[in-house]
Design a protein around this motif. Structure first.
Motif, PDB file in Angstrom:
ATOM      1  N   TRP A  69       0.857  -1.175   0.000  1.00 23.22           N
ATOM      2  CA  TRP A  69       0.000   0.000   0.000  1.00 23.22           C
ATOM      3  C   TRP A  69       0.899   1.232   0.000  1.00 23.22           C
ATOM      4  O   TRP A  69       2.025   1.181   0.457  1.00 23.22           O
ATOM      5  CB  TRP A  69      -0.993  -0.019   1.145  1.00 23.22           C
ATOM      6  N   GLY A  70       0.410   2.303  -0.579  1.00 25.10           N
ATOM      7  CA  GLY A  70       1.206   3.511  -0.712  1.00 25.10           C
ATOM      8  C   GLY A  70       0.527   4.679  -0.041  1.00 25.10           C
ATOM      9  O   GLY A  70      -0.696   4.755   0.018  1.00 25.10           O
ATOM     10  N   VAL A  71       1.345   5.590   0.435  1.00 21.27           N
ATOM     11  CA  VAL A  71       0.828   6.782   1.086  1.00 21.27           C
ATOM     12  C   VAL A  71       1.634   7.985   0.602  1.00 21.27           C
ATOM     13  O   VAL A  71       2.848   7.906   0.426  1.00 21.27           O
ATOM     14  CB  VAL A  71       0.849   6.638   2.634  1.00 21.27           C
ATOM     15  N   VAL A  72       0.943   9.080   0.348  1.00 23.31           N
ATOM     16  CA  VAL A  72       1.567  10.312  -0.133  1.00 23.31           C
ATOM     17  C   VAL A  72       1.843  11.216   1.060  1.00 23.31           C
ATOM     18  O   VAL A  72       0.963  11.433   1.900  1.00 23.31           O
ATOM     19  CB  VAL A  72       0.643  11.030  -1.145  1.00 23.31           C
ATOM     20  N   VAL A  73       3.074  11.730   1.120  1.00 21.78           N
ATOM     21  CA  VAL A  73       3.465  12.621   2.218  1.00 21.78           C
ATOM     22  C   VAL A  73       4.157  13.859   1.666  1.00 21.78           C
ATOM     23  O   VAL A  73       4.634  13.866   0.532  1.00 21.78           O
ATOM     24  CB  VAL A  73       4.402  11.905   3.220  1.00 21.78           C
ATOM     25  N   ASP A  74       4.249  14.877   2.493  1.00 20.82           N
ATOM     26  CA  ASP A  74       4.934  16.095   2.068  1.00 20.82           C
ATOM     27  C   ASP A  74       6.428  16.037   2.362  1.00 20.82           C
ATOM     28  O   ASP A  74       7.212  16.741   1.745  1.00 20.82           O
ATOM     29  CB  ASP A  74       4.316  17.330   2.729  1.00 20.82           C
ATOM     30  N   ASN A  75       6.851  15.180   3.300  1.00 21.25           N
ATOM     31  CA  ASN A  75       8.257  15.137   3.684  1.00 21.25           C
ATOM     32  C   ASN A  75       8.737  13.685   3.730  1.00 21.25           C
ATOM     33  O   ASN A  75       8.792  13.064   4.797  1.00 21.25           O
ATOM     34  CB  ASN A  75       8.456  15.822   5.044  1.00 21.25           C
ATOM     35  N   LEU A  76       9.069  13.153   2.586  1.00 17.85           N
ATOM     36  CA  LEU A  76       9.511  11.763   2.466  1.00 17.85           C
ATOM     37  C   LEU A  76      10.775  11.510   3.272  1.00 17.85           C
ATOM     38  O   LEU A  76      10.922  10.459   3.893  1.00 17.85           O
ATOM     39  CB  LEU A  76       9.736  11.427   0.991  1.00 17.85           C
ATOM     40  N   GLU A  77      11.679  12.447   3.293  1.00 15.72           N
ATOM     41  CA  GLU A  77      12.942  12.269   4.002  1.00 15.72           C
ATOM     42  C   GLU A  77      12.722  12.064   5.493  1.00 15.72           C
ATOM     43  O   GLU A  77      13.377  11.231   6.123  1.00 15.72           O
ATOM     44  CB  GLU A  77      13.874  13.461   3.744  1.00 15.72           C
ATOM     45  N   ALA A 112       5.218  15.900  -4.288  1.00 17.00           N
ATOM     46  CA  ALA A 112       5.733  16.569  -5.483  1.00 17.00           C
ATOM     47  C   ALA A 112       6.010  15.601  -6.626  1.00 17.00           C
ATOM     48  O   ALA A 112       6.108  16.008  -7.776  1.00 17.00           O
ATOM     49  CB  ALA A 112       6.995  17.354  -5.148  1.00 17.00           C
ATOM     50  N   ASP A 113       6.151  14.306  -6.321  1.00 16.99           N
ATOM     51  CA  ASP A 113       6.484  13.309  -7.339  1.00 16.99           C
ATOM     52  C   ASP A 113       5.274  12.590  -7.934  1.00 16.99           C
ATOM     53  O   ASP A 113       5.436  11.748  -8.806  1.00 16.99           O
ATOM     54  CB  ASP A 113       7.429  12.248  -6.760  1.00 16.99           C
ATOM     55  N   ILE A 114       4.086  12.910  -7.486  1.00 14.47           N
ATOM     56  CA  ILE A 114       2.898  12.180  -7.942  1.00 14.47           C
ATOM     57  C   ILE A 114       2.747  12.230  -9.456  1.00 14.47           C
ATOM     58  O   ILE A 114       2.465  11.230 -10.093  1.00 14.47           O
ATOM     59  CB  ILE A 114       1.622  12.694  -7.250  1.00 14.47           C
ATOM     60  N   SER A 115       2.970  13.371 -10.064  1.00 10.93           N
ATOM     61  CA  SER A 115       2.790  13.492 -11.512  1.00 10.93           C
ATOM     62  C   SER A 115       3.844  12.703 -12.286  1.00 10.93           C
ATOM     63  O   SER A 115       3.686  12.457 -13.470  1.00 10.93           O
ATOM     64  CB  SER A 115       2.827  14.961 -11.935  1.00 10.93           C
ATOM     65  N   LYS A 116       4.934  12.290 -11.622  1.00 13.09           N
ATOM     66  CA  LYS A 116       6.004  11.551 -12.279  1.00 13.09           C
ATOM     67  C   LYS A 116       5.862  10.038 -12.148  1.00 13.09           C
ATOM     68  O   LYS A 116       6.689   9.304 -12.662  1.00 13.09           O
ATOM     69  CB  LYS A 116       7.353  11.954 -11.673  1.00 13.09           C
ATOM     70  N   GLN A 117       4.830   9.577 -11.452  1.00 14.14           N
ATOM     71  CA  GLN A 117       4.683   8.142 -11.217  1.00 14.14           C
ATOM     72  C   GLN A 117       4.487   7.381 -12.513  1.00 14.14           C
ATOM     73  O   GLN A 117       3.793   7.830 -13.423  1.00 14.14           O
ATOM     74  CB  GLN A 117       3.486   7.869 -10.302  1.00 14.14           C
ATOM     75  N   SER A 118       5.111   6.224 -12.564  1.00 14.87           N
ATOM     76  CA  SER A 118       4.956   5.358 -13.731  1.00 14.87           C
ATOM     77  C   SER A 118       4.025   4.209 -13.388  1.00 14.87           C
ATOM     78  O   SER A 118       3.770   3.916 -12.225  1.00 14.87           O
ATOM     79  CB  SER A 118       6.325   4.814 -14.154  1.00 14.87           C
TER      80      SER A 118
END
Length: 126
Positions: A69-77, A112-118
């Protein structure tokens, strides 16, 4: 016409509810929104998405579960640093994919990377 608004919840069976709550609230900074007996719901974004945890002592945390499962966050680091403190092993081909203490694979995605997902079968972009 049907309009999809998002995923309502992800449900995981875990062998230790207290540990699961501690793990996910620590690495994701989320709050428990509801708890009853051996079940808990963690608020993932304040709207309608939540992580449902169900304690089942028969779950073997040493057996990797299929899928992820995946989750979107603002601060991956920051999530990566917090997860590292739990001793998780990261998948080297991804920036922040790991198995939780219960055998579930978690994929952390930077907003910020959502639009780059493959797509999973798009080998040129993996």
């Amino acid at each position: 016409m049907v309009q999809v608004f998002g995923i309502n919840h992800v449900a995981l069976d875990v062998n230790d509810l207290e540990k699961a709550i501690a793990f996910y609230t620590d690495i994701l900074g989320v709050q428990v929104m509801k708890r009853k007996g051996k079940n808990a719901m963690l608020d993932l974004n304040g709207r309608f998405d939540f992580l449902a945890l169900f304690e089942d002592p028969s779950i073997n945390p040493n057996v990797p579960k299929d899928g992820h499962w995946g989750v979107v966050v603002d601060n991956l680091e920051e999530v990566r640093e917090r997860a590292a403190k739990w001793g998780v092993t990261f998948y080297p081909e991804f920036e922040c994919d790991f198995r939780d203490p219960f055998g579930y694979r978690v994929q952390i995605i930077r907003k910020a990377d959502i639009s780059k997902q493959s797509m999973p079968d798009d080998s040129d972009n993996i």
